[in-house]
Design a protein around this motif. Sequence first.
Motif, PDB file in Angstrom:
ATOM      1  N   UNK A  35       0.855  -1.189   0.000  1.00  0.00           N
ATOM      2  CA  UNK A  35       0.000   0.000   0.000  1.00  0.00           C
ATOM      3  C   UNK A  35       0.890   1.237   0.000  1.00  0.00           C
ATOM      4  N   UNK A  36       1.002   1.885  -1.146  1.00  0.00           N
ATOM      5  CA  UNK A  36       1.886   3.057  -1.294  1.00  0.00           C
ATOM      6  C   UNK A  36       1.479   4.207  -0.380  1.00  0.00           C
ATOM      7  N   UNK A  37       0.222   4.252   0.048  1.00  0.00           N
ATOM      8  CA  UNK A  37      -0.267   5.335   0.914  1.00  0.00           C
ATOM      9  C   UNK A  37      -0.177   4.998   2.397  1.00  0.00           C
ATOM     10  N   UNK A  38       0.469   3.886   2.722  1.00  0.00           N
ATOM     11  CA  UNK A  38       0.580   3.458   4.123  1.00  0.00           C
ATOM     12  C   UNK A  38       1.275   4.541   4.941  1.00  0.00           C
ATOM     13  N   UNK A  39       0.643   4.951   6.044  1.00  0.00           N
ATOM     14  CA  UNK A  39       1.232   6.014   6.879  1.00  0.00           C
ATOM     15  C   UNK A  39       1.839   5.468   8.166  1.00  0.00           C
ATOM     16  N   UNK A  40       1.527   4.219   8.505  1.00  0.00           N
ATOM     17  CA  UNK A  40       2.106   3.603   9.706  1.00  0.00           C
ATOM     18  C   UNK A  40       3.151   2.596   9.247  1.00  0.00           C
ATOM     19  N   UNK A  41       4.393   2.839   9.631  1.00  0.00           N
ATOM     20  CA  UNK A  41       5.489   1.989   9.163  1.00  0.00           C
ATOM     21  C   UNK A  41       5.377   0.551   9.648  1.00  0.00           C
ATOM     22  N   UNK A  42       4.903   0.371  10.868  1.00  0.00           N
ATOM     23  CA  UNK A  42       4.876  -0.964  11.467  1.00  0.00           C
ATOM     24  C   UNK A  42       3.700  -1.010  12.428  1.00  0.00           C
ATOM     25  N   UNK A  43       2.736  -1.868  12.168  1.00  0.00           N
ATOM     26  CA  UNK A  43       1.576  -1.974  13.056  1.00  0.00           C
ATOM     27  C   UNK A  43       1.769  -3.046  14.123  1.00  0.00           C
ATOM     28  N   UNK A  44       2.980  -3.622  14.188  1.00  0.00           N
ATOM     29  CA  UNK A  44       3.325  -4.586  15.230  1.00  0.00           C
ATOM     30  C   UNK A  44       4.676  -4.150  15.820  1.00  0.00           C
ATOM     31  N   UNK A  45       4.689  -3.013  16.552  1.00  0.00           N
ATOM     32  CA  UNK A  45       5.959  -2.525  17.088  1.00  0.00           C
ATOM     33  C   UNK A  45       6.500  -3.436  18.186  1.00  0.00           C
ATOM     34  N   UNK A  46       7.815  -3.447  18.304  1.00  0.00           N
ATOM     35  CA  UNK A  46       8.478  -4.275  19.305  1.00  0.00           C
ATOM     36  C   UNK A  46       9.310  -3.402  20.239  1.00  0.00           C
ATOM     37  N   UNK A  47       9.398  -3.829  21.480  1.00  0.00           N
ATOM     38  CA  UNK A  47      10.237  -3.176  22.476  1.00  0.00           C
ATOM     39  C   UNK A  47      11.260  -4.197  22.955  1.00  0.00           C
ATOM     40  N   UNK A  48      12.545  -3.890  22.754  1.00  0.00           N
ATOM     41  CA  UNK A  48      13.619  -4.758  23.229  1.00  0.00           C
ATOM     42  C   UNK A  48      14.069  -4.253  24.592  1.00  0.00           C
ATOM     43  N   UNK A  49      14.094  -5.124  25.583  1.00  0.00           N
ATOM     44  CA  UNK A  49      14.492  -4.750  26.937  1.00  0.00           C
ATOM     45  C   UNK A  49      15.877  -5.327  27.211  1.00  0.00           C
ATOM     46  N   UNK A  50      16.813  -4.440  27.547  1.00  0.00           N
ATOM     47  CA  UNK A  50      18.183  -4.838  27.865  1.00  0.00           C
ATOM     48  C   UNK A  50      18.430  -4.571  29.344  1.00  0.00           C
ATOM     49  N   UNK A  51      18.249  -5.591  30.150  1.00  0.00           N
ATOM     50  CA  UNK A  51      18.510  -5.511  31.588  1.00  0.00           C
ATOM     51  C   UNK A  51      20.018  -5.559  31.791  1.00  0.00           C
ATOM     52  N   UNK A  52      20.525  -4.799  32.732  1.00  0.00           N
ATOM     53  CA  UNK A  52      21.974  -4.682  32.954  1.00  0.00           C
ATOM     54  C   UNK A  52      22.658  -4.220  31.664  1.00  0.00           C
ATOM     55  N   UNK A  53      22.125  -3.152  31.092  1.00  0.00           N
ATOM     56  CA  UNK A  53      22.552  -2.663  29.771  1.00  0.00           C
ATOM     57  C   UNK A  53      24.032  -2.320  29.699  1.00  0.00           C
ATOM     58  N   UNK A  54      24.641  -1.993  30.823  1.00  0.00           N
ATOM     59  CA  UNK A  54      26.072  -1.665  30.800  1.00  0.00           C
ATOM     60  C   UNK A  54      26.919  -2.861  30.355  1.00  0.00           C
ATOM     61  N   UNK A  55      26.342  -4.073  30.350  1.00  0.00           N
ATOM     62  CA  UNK A  55      27.074  -5.255  29.876  1.00  0.00           C
ATOM     63  C   UNK A  55      27.038  -5.369  28.351  1.00  0.00           C
ATOM     64  N   UNK A  56      26.086  -4.688  27.697  1.00  0.00           N
ATOM     65  CA  UNK A  56      25.919  -4.804  26.252  1.00  0.00           C
ATOM     66  C   UNK A  56      26.375  -3.555  25.493  1.00  0.00           C
ATOM     67  N   UNK A  57      26.118  -2.381  26.076  1.00  0.00           N
ATOM     68  CA  UNK A  57      26.452  -1.120  25.400  1.00  0.00           C
ATOM     69  C   UNK A  57      27.232  -0.188  26.324  1.00  0.00           C
ATOM     70  N   UNK A  58      28.381  -0.641  26.794  1.00  0.00           N
ATOM     71  CA  UNK A  58      29.151   0.214  27.696  1.00  0.00           C
ATOM     72  C   UNK A  58      29.796   1.375  26.950  1.00  0.00           C
ATOM     73  N   UNK A  59      30.148   2.383  27.697  1.00  0.00           N
ATOM     74  CA  UNK A  59      30.864   3.526  27.146  1.00  0.00           C
ATOM     75  C   UNK A  59      32.331   3.124  27.038  1.00  0.00           C
TER      76      UNK A  59
END
Length: 195
Positions: A35-59
Motif C-alpha cells: 500500500x503506497x499510501x501506508x502512513x504507519x510503518x509498522x503496526x506490530x511494534x516491538x520493544x527490546x528490553x536490555x537488563x543490565x545494559x552496561x554489559x551490552x552497550x558500555x561507554x
Amino acid sequence: MSGVPFDVLSITVSLISRIIFEYGYFYKRLRCNANKDESINNDVPLLLVYEEAHKYVPNSDLVKYRASKQSIERIAKEGRKYGVSLLLASQRPSEISETIFSQCNNFLAMRLTNPNDQNYVKRLLPDTLGNLIDKMPTLRAGECLLIGESVILPSIVQIDRCSPEPSSNDIPYWKLWKEEWKVLNIEEIRKEWYK
C-alpha cells in the motif's frame, strides 16, 4: 540472556538485535509495497528490553563489546521508523554509551548513590531542576525520577510492584553464614546446569 556465557554474550545479543531490527525493516518494506499510501510503518511494534545494559552497550571501545554495541546503537538511532525501540535498564547509567543516551526520550532514574551516576542524570535535567538529584540517594524501593517527553515536568513517581515479584532480593549473607554448613546435592545442580 542471563544463562548465556559471558564470552559469547555480545555476539548473541548482537545477532538477536540485528534479526529483530531487520524484521522491522523488511516488514515496513512489505507494508509500503502493498500500500503506497501506508502512513504507519509498522503496526506490530516491538520493544527490546536490555537488563543490565552496561554489559551490552558500555561507554567503552573494547573489541569484546563491539558487536552488541553497534547493533543496539543502530536500533537507538534508526529503530523507531521501523517500529523497533529500546528499554535500557542499568544500575550504572554513567557506563552506558552516550550515543544511546542521546537517542533516549524518557528516563526513569531510581536510587543512585554513586556521584558519577548522579551527575550523569543531572545533565539530563534543566538547570532549574538540578536539585531533584539530591533526593536520589534517599528514594525508597519503587520510587524513581521520571524525566522526558512522557511528562510535563520531571517528577518523582512510585512504580507499582509487579505480580509475581521477581526473585531478585539481596542474599542475607550474614544470617546464612551464621547457620550450620549445608550439604548440597552437587549432582542435582549439575543436571540442572546441563539441561
